[in-house]
Design a protein around this motif. Structure first.
Motif, PDB file in Angstrom:
ATOM      1  N   VAL A 100       0.846  -1.196   0.000  1.00 10.83           N
ATOM      2  CA  VAL A 100       0.000   0.000   0.000  1.00 10.83           C
ATOM      3  C   VAL A 100       0.880   1.244   0.000  1.00 10.83           C
ATOM      4  O   VAL A 100       1.854   1.334   0.760  1.00 10.83           O
ATOM      5  N   LEU A 101       0.542   2.208  -0.867  1.00 12.43           N
ATOM      6  CA  LEU A 101       1.266   3.477  -0.937  1.00 12.43           C
ATOM      7  C   LEU A 101       0.423   4.597  -0.347  1.00 12.43           C
ATOM      8  O   LEU A 101      -0.798   4.603  -0.476  1.00 12.43           O
ATOM      9  N   ASP A 102       1.110   5.526   0.294  1.00 11.93           N
ATOM     10  CA  ASP A 102       0.456   6.700   0.863  1.00 11.93           C
ATOM     11  C   ASP A 102       1.200   7.937   0.354  1.00 11.93           C
ATOM     12  O   ASP A 102       2.348   8.178   0.726  1.00 11.93           O
ATOM     13  N   TYR A 103       0.535   8.714  -0.499  1.00 11.41           N
ATOM     14  CA  TYR A 103       1.174   9.899  -1.059  1.00 11.41           C
ATOM     15  C   TYR A 103       0.101  10.908  -1.444  1.00 11.41           C
ATOM     16  O   TYR A 103      -1.092  10.593  -1.509  1.00 11.41           O
ATOM     17  N   SER A 104       0.541  12.130  -1.721  1.00 11.24           N
ATOM     18  CA  SER A 104      -0.364  13.185  -2.144  1.00 11.24           C
ATOM     19  C   SER A 104      -0.189  13.427  -3.636  1.00 11.24           C
ATOM     20  O   SER A 104       0.921  13.307  -4.168  1.00 11.24           O
ATOM     21  N   SER A 105      -1.269  13.761  -4.301  1.00  8.80           N
ATOM     22  CA  SER A 105      -1.185  14.048  -5.739  1.00  8.80           C
ATOM     23  C   SER A 105      -0.519  15.388  -6.001  1.00  8.80           C
ATOM     24  O   SER A 105       0.004  15.617  -7.096  1.00  8.80           O
ATOM     25  N   ILE A 106      -0.522  16.271  -4.985  1.00 10.08           N
ATOM     26  CA  ILE A 106      -0.017  17.630  -5.164  1.00 10.08           C
ATOM     27  C   ILE A 106       0.832  18.005  -3.956  1.00 10.08           C
ATOM     28  O   ILE A 106       0.409  17.825  -2.805  1.00 10.08           O
ATOM     29  N   SER A 112      10.350  12.334 -14.699  1.00  8.53           N
ATOM     30  CA  SER A 112       9.815  13.667 -14.976  1.00  8.53           C
ATOM     31  C   SER A 112       9.112  13.663 -16.325  1.00  8.53           C
ATOM     32  O   SER A 112       9.665  13.208 -17.335  1.00  8.53           O
ATOM     33  N   LYS A 113       7.889  14.197 -16.360  1.00  6.89           N
ATOM     34  CA  LYS A 113       7.137  14.247 -17.613  1.00  6.89           C
ATOM     35  C   LYS A 113       7.690  15.301 -18.568  1.00  6.89           C
ATOM     36  O   LYS A 113       7.549  15.174 -19.785  1.00  6.89           O
ATOM     37  N   LEU A 158      13.789  16.976  -5.719  1.00 12.21           N
ATOM     38  CA  LEU A 158      13.215  17.101  -7.051  1.00 12.21           C
ATOM     39  C   LEU A 158      12.789  18.541  -7.325  1.00 12.21           C
ATOM     40  O   LEU A 158      12.233  19.200  -6.449  1.00 12.21           O
ATOM     41  N   PRO A 159      13.002  19.036  -8.538  1.00 10.52           N
ATOM     42  CA  PRO A 159      12.526  20.386  -8.882  1.00 10.52           C
ATOM     43  C   PRO A 159      11.025  20.369  -9.145  1.00 10.52           C
ATOM     44  O   PRO A 159      10.425  19.300  -9.338  1.00 10.52           O
ATOM     45  N   PRO A 160      10.376  21.531  -9.170  1.00 13.07           N
ATOM     46  CA  PRO A 160       8.943  21.574  -9.468  1.00 13.07           C
ATOM     47  C   PRO A 160       8.646  20.976 -10.842  1.00 13.07           C
ATOM     48  O   PRO A 160       9.436  21.075 -11.775  1.00 13.07           O
ATOM     49  N   GLY A 161       7.477  20.330 -10.948  1.00 14.16           N
ATOM     50  CA  GLY A 161       7.075  19.720 -12.212  1.00 14.16           C
ATOM     51  C   GLY A 161       6.104  18.585 -11.986  1.00 14.16           C
ATOM     52  O   GLY A 161       5.639  18.339 -10.868  1.00 14.16           O
ATOM     53  N   LYS A 162       5.789  17.866 -13.070  1.00 18.38           N
ATOM     54  CA  LYS A 162       4.898  16.711 -13.018  1.00 18.38           C
ATOM     55  C   LYS A 162       5.725  15.434 -13.115  1.00 18.38           C
ATOM     56  O   LYS A 162       6.659  15.350 -13.920  1.00 18.38           O
ATOM     57  N   TYR A 163       5.337  14.431 -12.312  1.00 17.82           N
ATOM     58  CA  TYR A 163       6.121  13.207 -12.236  1.00 17.82           C
ATOM     59  C   TYR A 163       5.214  11.976 -12.234  1.00 17.82           C
ATOM     60  O   TYR A 163       4.106  12.011 -11.685  1.00 17.82           O
ATOM     61  N   ASP A 164       5.720  10.907 -12.853  1.00 18.30           N
ATOM     62  CA  ASP A 164       5.151   9.568 -12.714  1.00 18.30           C
ATOM     63  C   ASP A 164       6.131   8.739 -11.897  1.00 18.30           C
ATOM     64  O   ASP A 164       7.358   8.961 -11.953  1.00 18.30           O
ATOM     65  N   PHE A 165       5.607   7.787 -11.139  1.00 17.30           N
ATOM     66  CA  PHE A 165       6.505   6.955 -10.341  1.00 17.30           C
ATOM     67  C   PHE A 165       5.983   5.525 -10.287  1.00 17.30           C
ATOM     68  O   PHE A 165       4.791   5.260 -10.506  1.00 17.30           O
ATOM     69  N   SER A 188       2.048   2.071  -8.883  1.00 25.29           N
ATOM     70  CA  SER A 188       2.448   3.263  -9.631  1.00 25.29           C
ATOM     71  C   SER A 188       1.480   4.402  -9.356  1.00 25.29           C
ATOM     72  O   SER A 188       0.385   4.202  -8.810  1.00 25.29           O
ATOM     73  N   GLY A 189       1.870   5.586  -9.738  1.00 24.67           N
ATOM     74  CA  GLY A 189       1.029   6.759  -9.547  1.00 24.67           C
ATOM     75  C   GLY A 189       1.693   7.984 -10.136  1.00 24.67           C
ATOM     76  O   GLY A 189       2.706   7.891 -10.849  1.00 24.67           O
TER      77      GLY A 189
END
Length: 677
Positions: A503-509, A541-542, A566-573, A585-586
Motif C-alpha cells: 500500500v502506498l500513501d502519497y499526495s497528488s499535489i 519527470s514528464k 526534485l525540482p517543481p514539475g509533473k512526475y510519474d513513479f 504506480s502513480g
C-alpha cells in the motif's frame, strides 16, 4: 576554622599527652630512647583517635567569573538578496572583531535559522521558510537561567510559525535586531492567499477564492487572471486605493477534464512595482471522474452521525447523505457504502437491498440496536445477546492487514457504550480494534471486518464514537488522524478489491519540494509487516523524460522515500518490492512556490516592536559601532563574580586512620621485640 574547633584540638592534645605521661612515666623507673619512642607512638594513636571524634573542618571559597552569552542569530533563508548575503557576512565578521576587545565580558556564540534553529556559523541562505519565533523559543530553552543577549540579523519577514512580535513578550533576554534588506516602501500589489479544494469532480464547478492586497498611496487598477493548464478561464477588473487596499475575488471554475490541473492566478504588476514574484501564485487540484456516495441510515438522532459525516467528507472525494430506513429505496441505488447506525426491525428493506446489490456496509451497534433482528437478517456474523450496558475501551490490533492503521492511536480515548456481547464473524474477518473491559484485554473485537464474496462489511460494537473525534482534537488540535482513519475504512469498504499487501500513501499535489515524501507499507504472505523488505521507487519527470531511482527507507512501521531534491514539475513513479514481485504506480505534481520571494521590503517596524518588548534596541547595518558600544557599556552585561563555599575536613579520615593503625602496630611490635608487656 572556628575557635571552638581549635580549642577542642588543643584539649585533645593535652588529654593525649596526659594519658601518655600517666602510662609511661608515672611510677615508671624505665628511661631512655625506647621509652620516648613508645610514648610518642602512643601519643599519636590517642591524639589521632580524638581527632577522628572531633572531625575538624574548614571552609574553602572558590571564585568564578560568569560572562554574558552573546548569541549571533542569523536568518539563513533564501529571501536574502546577493547584496544582503555579502553584507551579513561582512557585518558578522566586523562585529566579532570589534567584540574581541570585550572577550572578558562576552561568550560569543553563533546560531542560524530557517524553519529550524541550528548551532552553526556556516551560511548558505538556502532555507525555504523562516520561523523567527521558533528560533527565539529554542534559544530561550538553551540559555534559560543565564545572562544572555541576542543580536538578530534578519529582514523581519516570517513565513511560518507564531507571530514573533507577540512571542517577544515572553522572551527572557533582550534582543537587538539588525535590519537586513531594503527598508524602502514600494507600491506593491500581491496575491496573499488562494483558497481552493484539493479535489473536484468531473463536470462540476469548483470554488476559487483569491485574496489580493495593495500597499501604496495612489489609486491603481489591474486585472485578475485565472489560467487552468495555461488556458485563460476567468478575468476580472480590480481597483485599489490607500483606504480600500484589500479585495476578495470569488469565482467558480468548471472541471471539464479528468486529471491534475495546474492553476495559475496572476495580477499584472504596476508600472513601478519592484517585487513581481508575489503577483503570481500556482496551485493544483485533481479532477476525479466519480465520487464515493455514502449513506448514513438511522432512526435515532445522535452526535455520532454528525461526527461520521464530517470525518468522511473531510475528503472531497466523498459525499455523505443521511436517510431514515423507511426512505424510498430508489434514492439508495447510487450508494457505494451503507452506514447502518443502530439498526432495528425497520431496517428490513435496507438489509434486503444490500444483500441484493451485494453492497458494502458499516454497522454500528449501540444501546438502541435490536440485536436479535441483526442476527436474523444477515449471515455474516453473530452478536451474542443478554449482556448489560457496559463501557468498552479500544485496543489496537497490530496485526491488522487490510490497510495501514499504524498512525492512528486510541491511547487515552474515552470508552464506547454498548449492551452487545462478542461478535463472531462467520466468514473471513479481521479485527481492527479489540475491546478492553474494566482494564482487562478481551479476546473479542470492538471494530472488525467481515467479507463475503465481493462484499465487505465492518461492525463497530459501541456508540459515542464522536467522543473519539473530540479526543483526537484535544490531543493534537486537529481532527486529522481520526478523519484519516475513518477515511481509510471508507476507502476499504468502497472497493471490491481483495487483500492488498503493498500500500502506498502519497499526495497528488505538493506545494514545494521539501514536502515531497511517499510512504509505503508492505506485508508478507501471512499479512505480517515485513521490516526486511527491499523497496525501490523510480520517479520520471514528464517534462524532461529523465528518471531517478531511490530506495525506500524503513521508518517506524512504514517505508519512506524522501524526494525533496526534485525540482517543481509533473512526475510519474513506480514503487517495486524487489523480492515480492509487487509494484504500485502513480503520479504527482510539485508546485513552484517559494514563500521567501513574496516580500520586497524588510519589516523593520515589527522588528523594532520586538526589540522594545524584550528590552533591546533596533539597529541598522551602518550602526554596528553603536551596537558594540551599547553592549559593552550596558551594566546588565557586566561579568558577575560568583563564589562557591565548600566545607571540607581538615584531615582525610582514611589518612588519619592509617596513622593510628600504624602507630599502634609499630608500638606493639617494638614492645614485643624488647620483651615488654
Amino acid at each position: 576554622m572556628q575557635i571552638q574547633t581549635v580549642l577542642f584540638i588543643l584539649l585533645a592534645a593535652i588529654v593525649a599527652l596526659a594519658l601518655v605521661l600517666f602510662q609511661y612515666y608515672y611510677k615508671n623507673k624505665r628511661k631512655g630512647k625506647l621509652q620516648i619512642i613508645l610514648s610518642f607512638l602512643r601519643f599519636l594513636a590517642i591524639f589521632g583517635t580524638l581527632l577522628l571524634i572531633i572531625n575538624p573542618k574548614f571552609t574553602k571559597n572558590e571564585y568564578t567569573l560568569e560572562k554574558t552569552n552573546l548569541v549571533l542569530l542569523v536568518d539563513n533563508s533564501s529571501s536574502m538578496t546577493s547584496e544582503d548575503k555579502a553584507k551579513v557576512i561582512s557585518d558578522l565578521s566586523s562585529l566579532k572583531n570589534k567584540m574581541e576587545s570585550s572577550s572578558e565580558s562576552f561568550n560569543i556564540l553563533n546560531y542560524r535559522f530557517g524553519a529550524e534553529l541550528s548551532n552553526s556559523d556556516s551560511l548558505g541562505f538556502t532555507e525555504k521558510s523562516t520561523n523567527i519565533s521558533k528560533a527565539l523559543a529554542g534559544l530561550n530553552e538553551i540559555f534559560t537561567g543565564t545572562n544572555t543577549a541576542v543580536v538578530l540579523f534578519t529582514d523581519g519577514n516570517q513565513t511560518r510559525g507564531e507571530d514573533y512580535e507577540f512571542y517577544g513578550k515572553r522572551q527572557k533576554f533582550p534582543i537587538y535586531p539588525v535590519v537586513l534588506g531594503d527598508t524602502t516602501k514600494y507600491d506593491d500589489i500581491s496575491i496573499s492567499q488562494i483558497n481552493a479544494n484539493r479535489y473536484a469532480f468531473l463536470k462540476n464547478k469548483f470554488p476559487l477564492e483569491v485574496f489580493i492586497s495593495y500597499d501604496g498611496k495612489e489609486e491603481v487598477s489591474s486585472e485578475l487572471q485565472v489560467f487552468v493548464d495555461d488556458k485563460l478561464v476567468y478575468k476580472e477588473k480590480i481597483s485599489f486605493s490607500n483606504i480600500s487596499n484589500t479585495k476578495i475575488v470569488n469565482t467558480q471554475i468548471e472541471a471539464s477534464t479528468v486529471g491534475i490541473k495546474n492553476i495559475k492566478v496572476i495580477v499584472p504588476p504596476l508600472p513601478n512595482e519592484k517585487n513581481t514574484a508575489n503577483n503570481e501564485k500556482l496551485l493544483a487540484l485533481e479532477v476525479l471522474d466519480e465520487k464515493t456516495n455514502v449513506a448514513i441510515i438511522s432512526t435515532v438522532q445522535h452526535p455520532d452521525i454528525g461526527a461520521l459525516k464530517k470525518a468522511i467528507e473531510s475528503n472531497e472525494q466523498r459525499l455523505v447523505s443521511i436517510y431514515r430506513p423507511d426512505t424510498d429505496l430508489s434514492k439508495l441505488q447510487e450508494v457505494d457504502v451503507y452506514i447502518l447506525y443502530q439498526p432495528d426491525a425497520s431496517f428490513d428493506k435496507v438489509y434486503k437491498q444490500i444483500q441484493l446489490r451485494k453492497s458494502n456496509s458499516f454497522t454500528i451497534l449501540g444501546t438502541y440496536t435490536d440485536l436479535n433482528f441483526i442476527n436474523r437478517i444477515q449471515n455474516n456474523y453473530l452478536v451474542e445477546t443478554g449482556y448489560p450496558v457496559q463501557e468498552l475501551f479500544a485496543s489496537p490490533n497490530a496485526a491488522f492487514s487490510k490497510f495501514d492503521i499504524s498512525e492512528f492511536s486510541v491511547e487515552g480515548f474515552p470508552p464506547l457504550v454498548s449492551d452487545a456481547g462478542p461478535v463472531n464473524v462467520l466468514g473471513i474477518g479481521e479485527p481492527l480494534l479489540k475491546a478492553r473491559i474494566k482494564g482487562v484485554d478481551m479476546d473479542q473485537p470492538l471494530l472488525t471486518t467481515a467479507e463475503e464474496d465481493t462484499a465487505k462489511h465492518a461492525i463497530l460494537v459501541g456508540e459515542n464514537i464522536w467522543k473519539w473525534r473530540v479526543q483526537n482534537y484535544r490531543n493534537d488540535q486537529t481532527f486529522k488522524d481520526f478523519d484519516a482513519f475513518l477515511g481509510k475504512l471508507t476507502l476499504y469498504l468502497s472497493t471490491s478489491k481483495g487483500k492488498n499487501r503493498f500500500v502506498l500513501d502519497y499526495s497528488s499535489i505538493y506545494n514545494n519540494s521539501s514536502e515531497t515524501k511517499i510512504k509505503a507499507t508492505y506485508f508478507d504472505e501471512a499479512f505480517v509487516f515485513d521490516s526486511n523488505a527491499s523497496i525501490n521507487i523510480k520517479v520520471e519527470s514528464k517534462s524532461t523524460n529523465t528518471s531517478v531511482e531511490v530506495p525506500m527507507l524503513l521508518k517506524d512501521g512504514y517505508y519512506e522515500a524522501d524526494l525533496s531534491n526534485l525540482p517543481p514539475g509533473k512526475y510519474d513513479f513506480a514503487a517495486t518490492v524487489t523480492k515480492g514481485n509487487l509494484s504500485r504506480s502513480g503520479s504527482f505534481s510539485i508546485l513552484d512556490f517559494d514563500a521567501e520571494k513574496q516580500f520586497s521590503s524588510s519589516n523593520y517596524a515589527k522588528l523594532n516592536r520586538l526589540a522594545k518588548n524584550t528590552g533591546g534596541k533596533l539597529y541598522f547595518p551602518d550602526h554596528m559601532d553603536s551596537l558594540v558600544k551599547a553592549l559593552e557599556t550596558d551594566p546588565k552585561f557586566v561579568p558577575v563574580q560568583k563564589s562557591k563555599q565548600n566545607v571540607v575536613p581538615l584531615i582525610d579520615f582514611k589518612f588519619l586512620l592509617g596513622i593510628i593503625i600504624a602507630a599502634l602496630s609499630l608500638e606493639w611490635f617494638i614492645r614485643k621485640y624488647n620483651g615488654l608487656t
